[in-house]
Motif scaffolding. Structure first.
Motif, PDB file in Angstrom:
ATOM      1  N   GLU A 237       0.803  -1.219   0.000  1.00  0.00           N
ATOM      2  CA  GLU A 237       0.000   0.000   0.000  1.00  0.00           C
ATOM      3  C   GLU A 237       0.839   1.273   0.000  1.00  0.00           C
ATOM      4  N   ASN A 238       2.167   1.140   0.028  1.00  0.00           N
ATOM      5  CA  ASN A 238       3.025   2.322   0.052  1.00  0.00           C
ATOM      6  C   ASN A 238       3.547   2.574  -1.364  1.00  0.00           C
ATOM      7  N   LEU A 268      -1.856   5.086  -6.110  1.00  0.00           N
ATOM      8  CA  LEU A 268      -1.869   5.365  -4.674  1.00  0.00           C
ATOM      9  C   LEU A 268      -1.214   6.696  -4.313  1.00  0.00           C
TER      10      LEU A 268
END
Length: 296
Positions: A237-238, A268
């Protein structure tokens, strides 16, 4: 300090020093007492006061990110502005409170107020030798472009605490900025050895292994392994680590995977300027061109 009375799902954050709005996703909170970050994967990390954390979730406790991602006791943190006021009061009451000076310096560094960070850390170091203060001050000197002062602080930080992963990692980045890639690689590898669960340490080595202009330091297979671990530690998720995985796959010759992960990183990423730079790299991967970089 009195313990917090906290329900992070409620509208208020009630502490012994006041009542604050409950943190929301995206807010920055700051540790004001030593705390343990319990990551989804890897070993717990001990956080000292002044650690700045981005809130990822308020469901079932408080999930935060500081490189690592994990849960922290809400009783250990305050909203950023309230933490600054809290620490200022501590110093007003006791100008020799070394921990408060260090915490204030870390917050100023997080805000990129580099001169203020250095001044606060100077006050801490007048009171006692401190490896963490040296490493954060060295990082501030590096950002200001003074590599020699940065190196001196990192060297002393490591002498004081050979397990200080931040000092090893950012000294490595300083070596990279001096184009001494062999020493950079050695420091990154030591940063990983002393702090194996830190995705930042892995990501630094990924960039050197995947994007160094000197071919002898590149190793696509190891870069993919390091980048995959960094992404696993942060739940994929980074965007920074996903972009590292893309760059690693490009170096390994797997351009479909490079395109996939770069596109996910862009998805993202919130900052428009960062998205534009990442889009340029995505187009290079589509053209089967690996990425090369130099360091500042």
């Amino acid at each position: 300090m009195k313990p917090f009375l906290v329900s992070v799902s409620s509208l208020l954050f009630m502490t012994g020093t006041g009542v604050f709005a409950a943190p929301k996703v995206g807010d920055v909170v700051v540790t004001v007492i030593p705390a343990e970050l319990k990551p989804t994967k890897g070993e717990p990390a001990r956080l000292t006061p002044g650690a700045c954390l981005t809130v990822l979730s308020t469901n079932d406790g408080l999930t935060v990110a500081t490189g690592r991602v994990g849960k922290i006791d809400p009783a250990a943190v305050m909203p950023l502005t309230e933490a600054i006021a809290h620490l200022t009061k501590q110093i007003d009451a006791d100008p020799k409170d070394a921990a408060a000076w260090l915490a204030k310096g870390k917050i100023a560094f997080h805000q990129n107020l580099l001169d203020k960070a250095i001044a606060d850390l100077d006050e801490n170091l007048k009171l006692a030798a401190n490896s963490e203060a040296r490493s954060v001050r060295g990082f501030a000197w590096k950002r200001k472009g003074d590599k020699e002062k940065a190196m001196a602080d990192f060297d002393e930080a490591i002498r004081l605490d050979p397990k200080n992963g931040l000092a090893w990692r950012v000294r490595g980045a300083t070596w990279a900025a001096k184009a001494d890639y062999g020493k950079a690689m050695a420091d990154y590898t030591e940063a990983i050895r002393v702090d194996a669960g830190n995705p930042d340490a892995l990501h630094h080595r990924v960039n050197l292994l995947a994007a160094c202009t000197e071919a002898k330091y590149r190793d696509g297979k190891q870069a993919v392994a390091d980048a995959t671990k960094a992404c696993e530690l942060t739940g994929y998720e980074n965007p920074l680590y996903l972009a590292g995985l893309a760059t690693a796959n490009a170096e390994a010759g797997d351009f479909p995977s490079a395109v996939k992960w770069q596109a996910k990183a862009i998805e993202l990423t919130k900052a428009a300027q960062s998205k534009a730079a990442m889009q340029t790299r995505l187009e290079e991967f589509k053209d089967k061109k690996p990425f090369r970089m130099t360091w500042k």
